[in-house]
Scaffold this active site. Structure first.
Site, PDB file in Angstrom:
ATOM      1  N   LYS A   1     -17.794  15.179 -22.999  1.00  0.00           N
ATOM      2  CA  LYS A   1     -19.040  14.461 -23.335  1.00  0.00           C
ATOM      3  C   LYS A   1     -19.243  14.546 -24.830  1.00  0.00           C
ATOM      4  O   LYS A   1     -18.861  15.558 -25.437  1.00  0.00           O
ATOM      5  CB  LYS A   1     -20.238  15.088 -22.614  1.00  0.00           C
ATOM      6  CG  LYS A   1     -20.150  15.078 -21.099  1.00  0.00           C
ATOM      7  CD  LYS A   1     -20.546  13.748 -20.511  1.00  0.00           C
ATOM      8  CE  LYS A   1     -20.266  13.738 -19.004  1.00  0.00           C
ATOM      9  NZ  LYS A   1     -20.643  12.516 -18.334  1.00  0.00           N
TER      10      LYS A   1
ATOM     11  N   LYS B   1     -11.247  16.498 -18.022  1.00  0.00           N
ATOM     12  CA  LYS B   1     -10.954  15.087 -17.752  1.00  0.00           C
ATOM     13  C   LYS B   1     -11.717  14.157 -18.679  1.00  0.00           C
ATOM     14  O   LYS B   1     -12.774  14.506 -19.206  1.00  0.00           O
ATOM     15  CB  LYS B   1     -11.199  14.763 -16.282  1.00  0.00           C
ATOM     16  CG  LYS B   1     -12.613  14.437 -15.899  1.00  0.00           C
ATOM     17  CD  LYS B   1     -12.618  13.813 -14.505  1.00  0.00           C
ATOM     18  CE  LYS B   1     -13.981  13.275 -14.124  1.00  0.00           C
ATOM     19  NZ  LYS B   1     -14.435  12.151 -14.944  1.00  0.00           N
TER      20      LYS B   1
ATOM     21  N   ASP C   1     -13.866  10.667 -19.219  1.00  0.00           N
ATOM     22  CA  ASP C   1     -14.893  10.055 -18.373  1.00  0.00           C
ATOM     23  C   ASP C   1     -14.390   8.716 -17.839  1.00  0.00           C
ATOM     24  O   ASP C   1     -13.387   8.178 -18.308  1.00  0.00           O
ATOM     25  CB  ASP C   1     -16.223   9.931 -19.125  1.00  0.00           C
ATOM     26  CG  ASP C   1     -17.371  10.460 -18.255  1.00  0.00           C
ATOM     27  OD1 ASP C   1     -17.300  10.258 -17.028  1.00  0.00           O
ATOM     28  OD2 ASP C   1     -18.306  11.075 -18.798  1.00  0.00           O
ATOM     29  N   GLU C   2     -15.119   8.179 -16.858  1.00  0.00           N
ATOM     30  CA  GLU C   2     -14.586   7.021 -16.121  1.00  0.00           C
ATOM     31  C   GLU C   2     -14.451   5.770 -16.984  1.00  0.00           C
ATOM     32  O   GLU C   2     -13.618   4.906 -16.699  1.00  0.00           O
ATOM     33  CB  GLU C   2     -15.453   6.737 -14.884  1.00  0.00           C
ATOM     34  CG  GLU C   2     -16.840   6.147 -15.134  1.00  0.00           C
ATOM     35  CD  GLU C   2     -17.879   7.200 -15.541  1.00  0.00           C
ATOM     36  OE1 GLU C   2     -17.542   8.403 -15.515  1.00  0.00           O
ATOM     37  OE2 GLU C   2     -19.006   6.812 -15.893  1.00  0.00           O
TER      38      GLU C   2
ATOM     39  N   HIS D   1     -11.553   8.859  -9.422  1.00  0.00           N
ATOM     40  CA  HIS D   1     -12.990   8.701  -9.715  1.00  0.00           C
ATOM     41  C   HIS D   1     -13.470   7.484  -8.931  1.00  0.00           C
ATOM     42  O   HIS D   1     -12.739   6.515  -8.776  1.00  0.00           O
ATOM     43  CB  HIS D   1     -13.194   8.508 -11.223  1.00  0.00           C
ATOM     44  CG  HIS D   1     -14.602   8.781 -11.669  1.00  0.00           C
ATOM     45  ND1 HIS D   1     -15.662   7.993 -11.279  1.00  0.00           N
ATOM     46  CD2 HIS D   1     -15.122   9.754 -12.458  1.00  0.00           C
ATOM     47  CE1 HIS D   1     -16.780   8.473 -11.829  1.00  0.00           C
ATOM     48  NE2 HIS D   1     -16.482   9.548 -12.534  1.00  0.00           N
TER      49      HIS D   1
ATOM     50  N   LYS E   1     -26.896  15.395  -9.566  1.00  0.00           N
ATOM     51  CA  LYS E   1     -27.676  14.175  -9.828  1.00  0.00           C
ATOM     52  C   LYS E   1     -27.298  13.006  -8.906  1.00  0.00           C
ATOM     53  O   LYS E   1     -27.956  11.975  -8.937  1.00  0.00           O
ATOM     54  CB  LYS E   1     -27.512  13.763 -11.302  1.00  0.00           C
ATOM     55  CG  LYS E   1     -26.169  13.150 -11.672  1.00  0.00           C
ATOM     56  CD  LYS E   1     -26.071  12.849 -13.177  1.00  0.00           C
ATOM     57  CE  LYS E   1     -24.746  12.217 -13.528  1.00  0.00           C
ATOM     58  NZ  LYS E   1     -24.504  12.094 -14.955  1.00  0.00           N
TER      59      LYS E   1
ATOM     60  N   GLY F   1     -24.265  15.996 -12.748  1.00  0.00           N
ATOM     61  CA  GLY F   1     -25.509  16.758 -12.883  1.00  0.00           C
ATOM     62  C   GLY F   1     -25.388  18.229 -12.498  1.00  0.00           C
ATOM     63  O   GLY F   1     -26.392  18.857 -12.155  1.00  0.00           O
TER      64      GLY F   1
ATOM     65  N   GLN G   1     -17.137  20.338 -11.187  1.00  0.00           N
ATOM     66  CA  GLN G   1     -16.978  19.681 -12.485  1.00  0.00           C
ATOM     67  C   GLN G   1     -18.326  19.476 -13.146  1.00  0.00           C
ATOM     68  O   GLN G   1     -19.245  18.960 -12.519  1.00  0.00           O
ATOM     69  CB  GLN G   1     -16.391  18.297 -12.230  1.00  0.00           C
ATOM     70  CG  GLN G   1     -15.003  18.115 -12.725  1.00  0.00           C
ATOM     71  CD  GLN G   1     -14.492  16.711 -12.441  1.00  0.00           C
ATOM     72  OE1 GLN G   1     -13.317  16.568 -12.288  1.00  0.00           O
ATOM     73  NE2 GLN G   1     -15.319  15.695 -12.402  1.00  0.00           N
ATOM     74  N   ALA G   2     -18.424  19.884 -14.379  1.00  0.00           N
ATOM     75  CA  ALA G   2     -19.685  19.675 -15.095  1.00  0.00           C
ATOM     76  C   ALA G   2     -19.412  19.148 -16.503  1.00  0.00           C
ATOM     77  O   ALA G   2     -18.552  19.689 -17.212  1.00  0.00           O
ATOM     78  CB  ALA G   2     -20.460  20.987 -15.179  1.00  0.00           C
ATOM     79  N   GLY G   3     -20.134  18.110 -16.867  1.00  0.00           N
ATOM     80  CA  GLY G   3     -20.059  17.585 -18.232  1.00  0.00           C
ATOM     81  C   GLY G   3     -21.231  18.144 -19.023  1.00  0.00           C
ATOM     82  O   GLY G   3     -21.113  19.109 -19.785  1.00  0.00           O
TER      83      GLY G   3
END
Ligand code: 3PG
Length: 409
Positions: free
Chosen positions: A148, A174, A176-177, A264, A304, A336, A356-358
């Site tokens: 991020k 990873k 992001d999408e 994803h 989230k 989230g 997984q956490a961003g």
């Protein structure tokens, strides 16, 4: 044949049939005719009688064999479907029928494919066991992060954030999408620099680390990107399976690269979120497993993403339940999440999941290294069955994370 001719409540499905569970809310017909309409329009029928029909066609008709309120089961003869062709299957069982004016709403809740059809696809190459062998981590949930901000970081900053996440304790990093090969962070440079970070982090920590490069693109380009990852010493690729499509996913899997496929599902909620209409996420999970992904986002329960416990449980089951010898797929909880949620996540998902956490790592006020440390500390505490608040007394990164995000302190 009329719509009603596709209903036979005495029919006992053959073991080779494809079975679909629908919920049907008719607008114009009674449930029997509406259900027959779904079976007809997704197999050999249409809205009117045909002069072109032949006597031998009847055995290819889909049959409604159960109606329970709005819940309907339809059996499809296997001959209706081309083996190893997921778009073909979905064009029937989740195709035109969603647009029928006579239906208020239609939900494809579940699918059950016969072994012969499942075996015509490749299935996961690695699955949970293969990934655990690769990472040499057997006894805890895997810890991942998404770089991020999701878009906009320059390549060297992206690679630096990845390095910090790995040395802090993440197993996986990873993209992001929606990061592919934009000018600010071109794919090839990103793969080279991020894998360099991975090598440094492995040397410094003595742990295996993996990078999931997002290869999502037009199919030929996507395959080229997978080849590039392999040439550069990568072990993973990531694909947006909804936006690139099942045909592209099949092409990638057919190449049989020695690459774990992280899936994803960005965009799925456009057709999975309304419980009355569309396609359930567990149907998507089954299709993705049959084609051959190794990891898939399944919702979070505590983060989230919107899905209920029941839905996420069904998604996990689709990935892990026995299915004609297919390997189990790693469920990924992402969206989230933060360290304070790890005990609840682990209790719900079990140890075989990727947490997984961003934002929940890179939003730590002491930075990414501290954020990743806090996440690993939360996982370690949970595995040792020590309450986070207690563990946090001797682990300052976790303490700070709980202060930021968790209501326990
Ligand atoms: C994902 O890929 O699931 C999201 O980017 C998660 O991001 P978040 O952890 O910041 O919600």
């Amino acid at each position: 044949m009329r719509y009603e001719d596709f209903v036979d409540l005495k029919y006992e499905p053959a073991h080779t049939d494809v079975i679909c569970d629908f919920t049907i809310r008719p607008k114009e017909f009674d449930i029997r005719k509406a259900a027959g309409g779904v079976a007809a329009e997704s197999s050999i029928g249409t809205w009117t009688e045909l002069t072109t029909t032949k006597h031998y066609l009847k055995k290819l008709a889909a049959i409604v064999f159960s109606i329970n309120g709005a819940d309907v089961k339809v059996a499809y003869p296997i001959e209706l479907f081309e083996p190893n062709n997921m778009p073909n299957l979905l064009s029937s069982i989740s195709g035109n029928i969603f647009g029928l004016r006579a239906l208020e709403s239609l939900r494809l809740r579940d699918i059950h494919l016969p072994e012969k059809l499942i075996k015509s696809f490749r299935g996961p190459k690695y699955g949970i066991e293969g990934i655990r062998r690769l990472l040499k981590v057997y006894d805890r949930p895997l810890v991942g992060t998404i770089i991020k901000p999701k878009l906009g970081l320059k390549t060297q900053d992206h690679a630096q954030v990845a390095y910090e996440a790995w040395i802090g304790g993440c197993d996986m990093v990873k993209d992001d999408e929606n990061l592919s090969s934009q000018k600010f962070n071109p794919f090839e440079d990103r793969v080279m620099q991020t894998l360099e970070s991975r090598d440094r982090a492995e040397a410094e920590t003595g742990e295996r680390k993996t990078y999931m490069a997002n290869i999502t693109a037009e199919t030929d380009e996507m395959v080229k990107r997978a080849e590039f990852v392999l040439e550069q010493g990568g072990e993973y690729v990531m694909v947006d399976i909804i936006t690139c499509g099942f045909a592209a996913l099949q092409t990638l899997r057919k190449r049989d690269f020695n690459l774990v496929i992280h899936a994803h599902r960005a965009g799925h909620a456009a057709f999975t979120k309304n419980p009355a209409h569309g396609i359930s996420m567990n149907v998507i999970a089954k299709a993705a497993r049959i084609i051959g992904v190794d990891q898939l986002h399944v919702g979070t329960v505590f983060g989230k993403m919107h899905e209920t416990r029941k839905e996420v449980r069904a998604n996990i089951k689709a990935l892990k339940a026995k299915m004609s010898g297919l390997k189990q797929v790693f469920p990924v909880a992402s969206g989230g999440l933060h360290p304070g949620l790890v005990p609840a996540l682990t209790e719900f998902f079990g140890k075989d999941c990727v947490i997984q956490a961003g934002g929940g790592i890179h939003g730590h006020k002491k930075g990414t290294v501290a954020g990743a440390k806090a996440m690993r500390q939360a996982v370690d505490a949970t595995v040792k069955r020590i309450p986070l608040r207690k563990f946090a007394q001797a682990h300052k990164e976790l303490r700070v994370a709980l202060q930021i995000w968790d209501k326990v302190l």
